[in-house]
Motif scaffolding. Structure first.
Motif, PDB file in Angstrom:
ATOM      1  N   ASP A   1      -4.310  22.356  14.933  1.00 25.08           N
ATOM      2  CA  ASP A   1      -3.555  23.423  14.274  1.00 25.08           C
ATOM      3  C   ASP A   1      -3.288  24.549  15.276  1.00 25.08           C
ATOM      4  OD1 ASP A   1      -2.842  24.811  11.474  1.00 25.08           O
ATOM      5  OD2 ASP A   1      -3.838  26.266  12.783  1.00 25.08           O
ATOM      6  N   PRO A   2      -2.044  25.029  15.425  1.00 21.72           N
ATOM      7  CA  PRO A   2      -1.727  26.051  16.430  1.00 21.72           C
ATOM      8  C   PRO A   2      -2.574  27.318  16.327  1.00 21.72           C
ATOM      9  CG  PRO A   2       0.290  25.090  15.587  1.00 21.72           C
ATOM     10  CD  PRO A   2      -0.828  24.546  14.736  1.00 21.72           C
ATOM     11  N   ALA A   3      -2.803  27.800  15.126  1.00 24.73           N
ATOM     12  CA  ALA A   3      -3.603  29.020  14.963  1.00 24.73           C
ATOM     13  C   ALA A   3      -5.040  28.782  15.401  1.00 24.73           C
ATOM     14  CB  ALA A   3      -3.560  29.492  13.511  1.00 24.73           C
ATOM     15  N   ARG A   4      -5.605  27.636  14.991  1.00 25.35           N
ATOM     16  CA  ARG A   4      -6.981  27.337  15.389  1.00 25.35           C
ATOM     17  C   ARG A   4      -7.078  27.096  16.894  1.00 25.35           C
ATOM     18  NH1 ARG A   4      -7.068  24.666  10.203  1.00 25.35           N
ATOM     19  NH2 ARG A   4      -6.710  22.604  11.105  1.00 25.35           N
ATOM     20  N   ALA A   5      -6.047  26.485  17.479  1.00 21.19           N
ATOM     21  CA  ALA A   5      -6.030  26.281  18.930  1.00 21.19           C
ATOM     22  C   ALA A   5      -6.033  27.625  19.659  1.00 21.19           C
ATOM     23  CB  ALA A   5      -4.810  25.454  19.340  1.00 21.19           C
ATOM     24  N   ASN A   6      -5.276  28.590  19.147  1.00 14.92           N
ATOM     25  CA  ASN A   6      -5.254  29.934  19.751  1.00 14.92           C
ATOM     26  C   ASN A   6      -6.602  30.618  19.618  1.00 14.92           C
ATOM     27  OD1 ASN A   6      -2.601  29.810  20.631  1.00 14.92           O
ATOM     28  ND2 ASN A   6      -1.768  30.690  18.746  1.00 14.92           N
TER      29      ASN A   6
ATOM     30  N   ALA B   1     -13.530  38.307  13.353  1.00 17.22           N
ATOM     31  CA  ALA B   1     -12.439  37.631  12.659  1.00 17.22           C
ATOM     32  C   ALA B   1     -11.136  38.414  12.797  1.00 17.22           C
ATOM     33  CB  ALA B   1     -12.796  37.456  11.189  1.00 17.22           C
ATOM     34  N   THR B   2     -11.215  39.735  12.753  1.00 13.01           N
ATOM     35  CA  THR B   2     -10.020  40.566  12.891  1.00 13.01           C
ATOM     36  C   THR B   2      -9.405  40.407  14.276  1.00 13.01           C
ATOM     37  OG1 THR B   2     -10.903  42.199  11.337  1.00 13.01           O
ATOM     38  CG2 THR B   2      -9.131  42.928  12.803  1.00 13.01           C
ATOM     39  N   GLU B   3     -10.255  40.419  15.306  1.00 14.41           N
ATOM     40  CA  GLU B   3      -9.754  40.234  16.670  1.00 14.41           C
ATOM     41  C   GLU B   3      -9.129  38.856  16.850  1.00 14.41           C
ATOM     42  OE1 GLU B   3     -12.862  43.089  19.149  1.00 14.41           O
ATOM     43  OE2 GLU B   3     -13.506  41.093  18.490  1.00 14.41           O
ATOM     44  N   LEU B   4      -9.748  37.858  16.258  1.00 11.63           N
ATOM     45  CA  LEU B   4      -9.233  36.496  16.382  1.00 11.63           C
ATOM     46  C   LEU B   4      -7.959  36.293  15.577  1.00 11.63           C
ATOM     47  CD1 LEU B   4     -12.624  34.605  16.343  1.00 11.63           C
ATOM     48  CD2 LEU B   4     -11.001  34.739  18.255  1.00 11.63           C
ATOM     49  N   ALA B   5      -7.822  37.042  14.489  1.00 13.19           N
ATOM     50  CA  ALA B   5      -6.575  36.990  13.729  1.00 13.19           C
ATOM     51  C   ALA B   5      -5.415  37.462  14.597  1.00 13.19           C
ATOM     52  CB  ALA B   5      -6.688  37.846  12.473  1.00 13.19           C
TER      53      ALA B   5
ATOM     54  N   ALA C   1      -4.551  34.778  17.094  1.00 14.57           N
ATOM     55  CA  ALA C   1      -3.896  33.620  16.478  1.00 14.57           C
ATOM     56  C   ALA C   1      -2.534  33.958  15.868  1.00 14.57           C
ATOM     57  CB  ALA C   1      -4.801  33.036  15.396  1.00 14.57           C
ATOM     58  N   GLY C   2      -2.255  35.249  15.677  1.00 12.87           N
ATOM     59  CA  GLY C   2      -0.997  35.656  15.072  1.00 12.87           C
ATOM     60  C   GLY C   2      -0.926  35.367  13.587  1.00 12.87           C
ATOM     61  N   VAL C   3      -2.083  35.493  12.913  1.00 12.94           N
ATOM     62  CA  VAL C   3      -2.130  35.244  11.472  1.00 12.94           C
ATOM     63  C   VAL C   3      -2.819  36.425  10.791  1.00 12.94           C
ATOM     64  CG1 VAL C   3      -2.160  32.736  11.747  1.00 12.94           C
ATOM     65  CG2 VAL C   3      -4.330  33.995  11.672  1.00 12.94           C
ATOM     66  N   THR C   4      -2.789  36.440   9.458  1.00 14.36           N
ATOM     67  CA  THR C   4      -3.455  37.496   8.720  1.00 14.36           C
ATOM     68  C   THR C   4      -4.976  37.313   8.798  1.00 14.36           C
ATOM     69  OG1 THR C   4      -3.501  36.276   6.640  1.00 14.36           O
ATOM     70  CG2 THR C   4      -1.524  37.586   7.109  1.00 14.36           C
ATOM     71  N   PRO C   5      -5.749  38.382   8.581  1.00 16.67           N
ATOM     72  CA  PRO C   5      -7.214  38.244   8.570  1.00 16.67           C
ATOM     73  C   PRO C   5      -7.707  37.220   7.558  1.00 16.67           C
ATOM     74  CG  PRO C   5      -6.607  40.551   8.735  1.00 16.67           C
ATOM     75  CD  PRO C   5      -5.331  39.795   8.490  1.00 16.67           C
ATOM     76  N   GLN C   6      -7.043  37.149   6.391  1.00 14.47           N
ATOM     77  CA  GLN C   6      -7.459  36.193   5.371  1.00 14.47           C
ATOM     78  C   GLN C   6      -7.253  34.749   5.854  1.00 14.47           C
ATOM     79  OE1 GLN C   6      -5.437  38.775   4.875  1.00 14.47           O
ATOM     80  NE2 GLN C   6      -6.645  40.115   3.508  1.00 14.47           N
ATOM     81  N   THR C   7      -6.120  34.509   6.488  1.00 11.07           N
ATOM     82  CA  THR C   7      -5.838  33.174   7.020  1.00 11.07           C
ATOM     83  C   THR C   7      -6.802  32.842   8.157  1.00 11.07           C
ATOM     84  OG1 THR C   7      -3.496  33.361   6.440  1.00 11.07           O
ATOM     85  CG2 THR C   7      -4.083  31.713   8.094  1.00 11.07           C
TER      86      THR C   7
ATOM     87  N   HIS D   1      -9.471  29.640   8.678  1.00 11.41           N
ATOM     88  CA  HIS D   1      -9.528  28.807   9.878  1.00 11.41           C
ATOM     89  C   HIS D   1     -10.930  28.839  10.504  1.00 11.41           C
ATOM     90  CE1 HIS D   1      -5.390  27.635  10.025  1.00 11.41           C
ATOM     91  NE2 HIS D   1      -4.925  28.872  10.192  1.00 11.41           N
ATOM     92  N   LEU D   2     -11.516  30.012  10.548  1.00 12.67           N
ATOM     93  CA  LEU D   2     -12.853  30.150  11.144  1.00 12.67           C
ATOM     94  C   LEU D   2     -13.893  29.367  10.347  1.00 12.67           C
ATOM     95  CD1 LEU D   2     -12.698  33.939  12.044  1.00 12.67           C
ATOM     96  CD2 LEU D   2     -12.882  32.051  13.681  1.00 12.67           C
ATOM     97  N   ALA D   3     -13.755  29.378   9.038  1.00 10.42           N
ATOM     98  CA  ALA D   3     -14.689  28.626   8.195  1.00 10.42           C
ATOM     99  C   ALA D   3     -14.598  27.134   8.500  1.00 10.42           C
ATOM    100  CB  ALA D   3     -14.399  28.888   6.721  1.00 10.42           C
ATOM    101  N   LYS D   4     -13.392  26.636   8.705  1.00 13.05           N
ATOM    102  CA  LYS D   4     -13.208  25.211   9.025  1.00 13.05           C
ATOM    103  C   LYS D   4     -13.782  24.883  10.396  1.00 13.05           C
ATOM    104  CE  LYS D   4      -9.092  24.483   6.166  1.00 13.05           C
ATOM    105  NZ  LYS D   4      -7.647  24.127   6.150  1.00 13.05           N
ATOM    106  N   LEU D   5     -13.544  25.752  11.376  1.00 12.33           N
ATOM    107  CA  LEU D   5     -14.053  25.512  12.727  1.00 12.33           C
ATOM    108  C   LEU D   5     -15.573  25.582  12.766  1.00 12.33           C
ATOM    109  CD1 LEU D   5     -11.425  27.606  14.726  1.00 12.33           C
ATOM    110  CD2 LEU D   5     -11.677  25.124  14.775  1.00 12.33           C
ATOM    111  N   ASP D   6     -16.133  26.498  11.981  1.00  9.51           N
ATOM    112  CA  ASP D   6     -17.585  26.630  11.890  1.00  9.51           C
ATOM    113  C   ASP D   6     -18.183  25.383  11.243  1.00  9.51           C
ATOM    114  OD1 ASP D   6     -20.131  27.630  11.974  1.00  9.51           O
ATOM    115  OD2 ASP D   6     -19.867  29.075  10.349  1.00  9.51           O
ATOM    116  N   ALA D   7     -17.591  24.944  10.140  1.00  9.34           N
ATOM    117  CA  ALA D   7     -18.087  23.759   9.441  1.00  9.34           C
ATOM    118  C   ALA D   7     -17.955  22.513  10.299  1.00  9.34           C
ATOM    119  CB  ALA D   7     -17.327  23.580   8.127  1.00  9.34           C
TER     120      ALA D   7
END
Length: 225
Positions: free
Chosen positions: A16-21, A34-38, A41-47, A51-57
């Motif tokens: 996924d491009p956002a997760r890759a970023n 999470a805010t810095e990584l948002a 990634a060029g996405v909202t903090p919620q998005t 993504h972070l939850a998926k990468l962590d899991a």
């Protein structure tokens, strides 16, 4: 059903491009919120949180909560190694997101790969240590020799302390720009940290460039030829 590791699930997480970023931003070795990584990634903090939850899991990230903030970092050198390898494959296949420029040349010369030295100078250090039997390669990985232990100790690194840690002392990491090996593991991190302590170089957290001073580059040349 095929047996063995499921590479498709890991590939899907990275693909996924956002997760890759997000993962690429963490290659500097610096933990980010999470805010810095948002923002990276060029996405909202919620998005970004999703993504972070998926990468962590998926075992690609580790999270550390300090006060009100949660910081994220790559789970291990193995994750960084996979990302470096994918960067090399993408570069060699012509899949580049930006045109080549001055920063690209600096990144190829010396950069951070999850807190160890990569790029031309990283591979030169590794090659020197192999040639002088400070490191030995075998069965797809690398180990520090007794001579290498003396060398690292004289350079100011507490090898005994590193050996007591859970992280591997030495790991071989395929460099994306050089397509050769540089040194990862706790020793690789300690070598770069020592160079910074000595004032040889500084790292740019935004670009991952490691900028060597003239005196630092001369000292590096004297030590690693």
């Amino acid at each position: 059903m095929k047996e063995g590791p499921d590479i498709a699930s890991i590939a899907a997480l990275i693909g996924d491009p956002a997760r890759a970023n997000i993962l690429t931003a963490l290659m500097s070795g610096k933990a980010l919120t999470a805010t810095e990584l948002a923002g990276e990634a060029g996405v909202t903090p919620q998005t970004a949180s999703a993504h972070l939850a998926k990468l962590d899991a998926g075992g690609l990230l580790k999270a550390d909560k300090q006060g009100r903030h949660k910081y994220f970092a790559l789970a291990s050198d193995d994750v960084a190694g996979v990302l470096e390898g994918l960067m090399g494959l993408a570069a060699n296949s012509g899949h580049l997101r930006t045109r080549t420029g001055p920063k690209d040349a600096a990144l190829r010369k010396a950069r951070v790969c999850y807190s160890h030295l990569a790029g031309e100078m990283g591979t030169r250090m590794f090659d020197h240590m192999i040639a002088h039997r400070l490191l030995i390669e075998g069965e797809g990985d690398v180990a520090l020799t007794d001579t290498g232990t003396v060398f690292a100790t004289e350079f100011g690194i507490d090898v005994a302390y590193l050996n007591r840690q859970k992280a591997p002392l030495c790991k071989a990491c395929l460099d994306w720009s050089e397509r050769r090996t540089h040194l990862a593991g706790s020793l690789g991190r300690a070598m770069l940290a020592r160079m910074e302590e000595l004032g040889w170089a500084t790292r740019d957290q935004k670009t991952r460039i490691v900028a060597f001073k003239k005196t630092g580059e001369a000292a590096f040349e004297g030590l690693f030829g």
